[in-house]
Each structure stands twice: as C-alpha cells, then as structure tokens.
Scaffold this motif. Structure first.
Motif, PDB file in Angstrom:
ATOM      1  N   LYS A   1      13.289   2.524  10.844  1.00 52.72           N
ATOM      2  CA  LYS A   1      13.404   1.393   9.873  1.00 52.72           C
ATOM      3  C   LYS A   1      13.512   0.180  10.651  1.00 52.72           C
ATOM      4  CE  LYS A   1      14.424   4.109   5.925  1.00 52.72           C
ATOM      5  NZ  LYS A   1      15.363   4.190   4.863  1.00 52.72           N
TER       6      LYS A   1
ATOM      7  N   LYS B   1       7.471  -5.950  11.663  1.00 52.85           N
ATOM      8  CA  LYS B   1       6.968  -6.556  10.617  1.00 52.85           C
ATOM      9  C   LYS B   1       7.305  -8.285  10.718  1.00 52.85           C
ATOM     10  CE  LYS B   1       6.896  -6.842   5.661  1.00 52.85           C
ATOM     11  NZ  LYS B   1       7.595  -6.590   4.462  1.00 52.85           N
TER      12      LYS B   1
ATOM     13  N   TYR C   1       3.953   0.000   5.942  1.00 56.38           N
ATOM     14  CA  TYR C   1       4.813  -1.112   5.169  1.00 56.38           C
ATOM     15  C   TYR C   1       5.112  -0.541   3.977  1.00 56.38           C
ATOM     16  CZ  TYR C   1       3.658  -4.352   8.985  1.00 56.38           C
ATOM     17  OH  TYR C   1       3.612  -5.124  10.009  1.00 56.38           O
ATOM     18  N   LYS C   2       4.238   0.112   3.472  1.00 60.81           N
ATOM     19  CA  LYS C   2       4.420   0.697   1.867  1.00 60.81           C
ATOM     20  C   LYS C   2       5.529   1.621   1.855  1.00 60.81           C
ATOM     21  CE  LYS C   2       1.751   2.519  -1.947  1.00 60.81           C
ATOM     22  NZ  LYS C   2       0.658   3.407  -2.189  1.00 60.81           N
TER      23      LYS C   2
ATOM     24  N   LYS D   1       9.001  -0.310   2.354  1.00 61.89           N
ATOM     25  CA  LYS D   1       9.104  -1.212   1.122  1.00 61.89           C
ATOM     26  C   LYS D   1       9.765  -0.072  -0.097  1.00 61.89           C
ATOM     27  CE  LYS D   1       5.804  -3.514  -0.931  1.00 61.89           C
ATOM     28  NZ  LYS D   1       4.949  -4.502  -1.330  1.00 61.89           N
ATOM     29  N   ARG D   2       9.341   1.042  -0.200  1.00 58.44           N
ATOM     30  CA  ARG D   2       9.630   1.824  -1.085  1.00 58.44           C
ATOM     31  C   ARG D   2      11.122   2.490  -0.561  1.00 58.44           C
ATOM     32  NH1 ARG D   2       6.652   7.073  -0.613  1.00 58.44           N
ATOM     33  NH2 ARG D   2       8.229   7.287   1.073  1.00 58.44           N
TER      34      ARG D   2
ATOM     35  N   SER E   1      13.459   1.026   1.128  1.00 60.57           N
ATOM     36  CA  SER E   1      14.365  -0.208   0.977  1.00 60.57           C
ATOM     37  C   SER E   1      14.928  -0.237  -0.529  1.00 60.57           C
ATOM     38  CB  SER E   1      13.910  -1.351   1.504  1.00 60.57           C
ATOM     39  OG  SER E   1      12.934  -2.034   0.640  1.00 60.57           O
TER      40      SER E   1
ATOM     41  N   PRO F   1       6.993   0.744  -4.710  1.00 59.44           N
ATOM     42  CA  PRO F   1       6.424  -0.449  -3.782  1.00 59.44           C
ATOM     43  C   PRO F   1       5.675  -1.393  -4.619  1.00 59.44           C
ATOM     44  CG  PRO F   1       4.985   1.328  -3.261  1.00 59.44           C
ATOM     45  CD  PRO F   1       6.046   1.975  -4.240  1.00 59.44           C
TER      46      PRO F   1
END
Length: 135
Positions: free
Chosen positions: A5, A12, A23-24, A27-28, A30, A114
């Motif tokens: 991560k 990023k 990225y998806k 984001k999910r 986090s 996300p």
C-alpha cells in the motif's frame, strides 16, 4: 507485479502510471479500514456497474449478508425502464430499506466503496433514508 500500500501511494503521488484497478483497490481498502459493520449497525455496501446498481447489508462480525437488493430484482425492474438512472437507484434504496425494516435493521453504516458520493450512489442513500434507515 505486487506492490504494498505504501509503494502504491508513493507511485500515485509521483504520477507514475499504474492500472486503474490498482487505484480502485487502494481507494476501497483505505475506506474499508475505517468502516466496519457490527450486529447493532451493519454495513450497507454499494456496487455500481455501468448497467445496474447492487447493495447489500452486511454484518462483518459474522461475515454474513443480511439483506441484498439490486435493480435486477423483479419488483424493482417492473417500476423502471433501465437500471442506469438515479430514479432507479432511489427506488432500489427505498426497497432495501423496506426489506431491512422487516428484519428489524434501522441503523446502518454507509459504505460507498471506491465510488464518489454523487449521482446514483447518492440517490440510493437518499432512497434508503426516505425508506426509514438511519445512517
């Protein structure tokens, strides 16, 4: 190629090109670290595809889906022309609230996944609130 991560965040931030799916997932994960469903307040998880929208209420302590609903259900499909509209999402949110109230679920935690809280996701949340769920 697997990244941690922290490595993903560094890449990023440096504007390196990674696959959008990475990225998806980042984001999910986090968001998912902050939101947990309990037996008192289960989690309302949303999945949005191009054609339809799906939602389920999950108790994370026992890892079990309590209630699920989508725009493909027969009772909802009769009322809508297609599943891509905000109106279809609002109707589905109201139906989900009705099903959860039958199982004595009134308070939930909203997990948008996300997706941004905008458009069809927001319409689903508003429909669930109108149906009687408390976030």
């Amino acid at each position: 190629m697997k990244f941690s991560k922290q490595a993903l965040l560094k890449l990023k931030n440096k504007n390196k090109r990674l696959k959008p799916s990475k990225y998806k997932i980042l984001k999910r994960d986090s968001l998912r670290g902050k939101i947990k469903g309990t037996s008192e307040r289960p989690r309302l998880s949303v999945y949005r595809s191009n054609e339809n929208i799906y939602a389920q209420i999950i108790d994370d302590t026992i890892a079990q889906t309590l209630v699920s609903c989508s725009t493909l259900d027969r009772t909802i499909k009769v009322q809508i022309s297609n599943g891509r509209t905000c109106e279809a999402s609002r109707i589905m949110g109201e139906k989900l609230a009705e099903l959860s109230l039958k199982k004595n679920i009134t308070k939930i935690v909203f997990d948008r996944g996300p997706y941004l809280y905008h458009g069809r996701v927001k319409a689903l949340a508003d429909g669930a609130r109108a149906g009687g769920l408390q976030f």
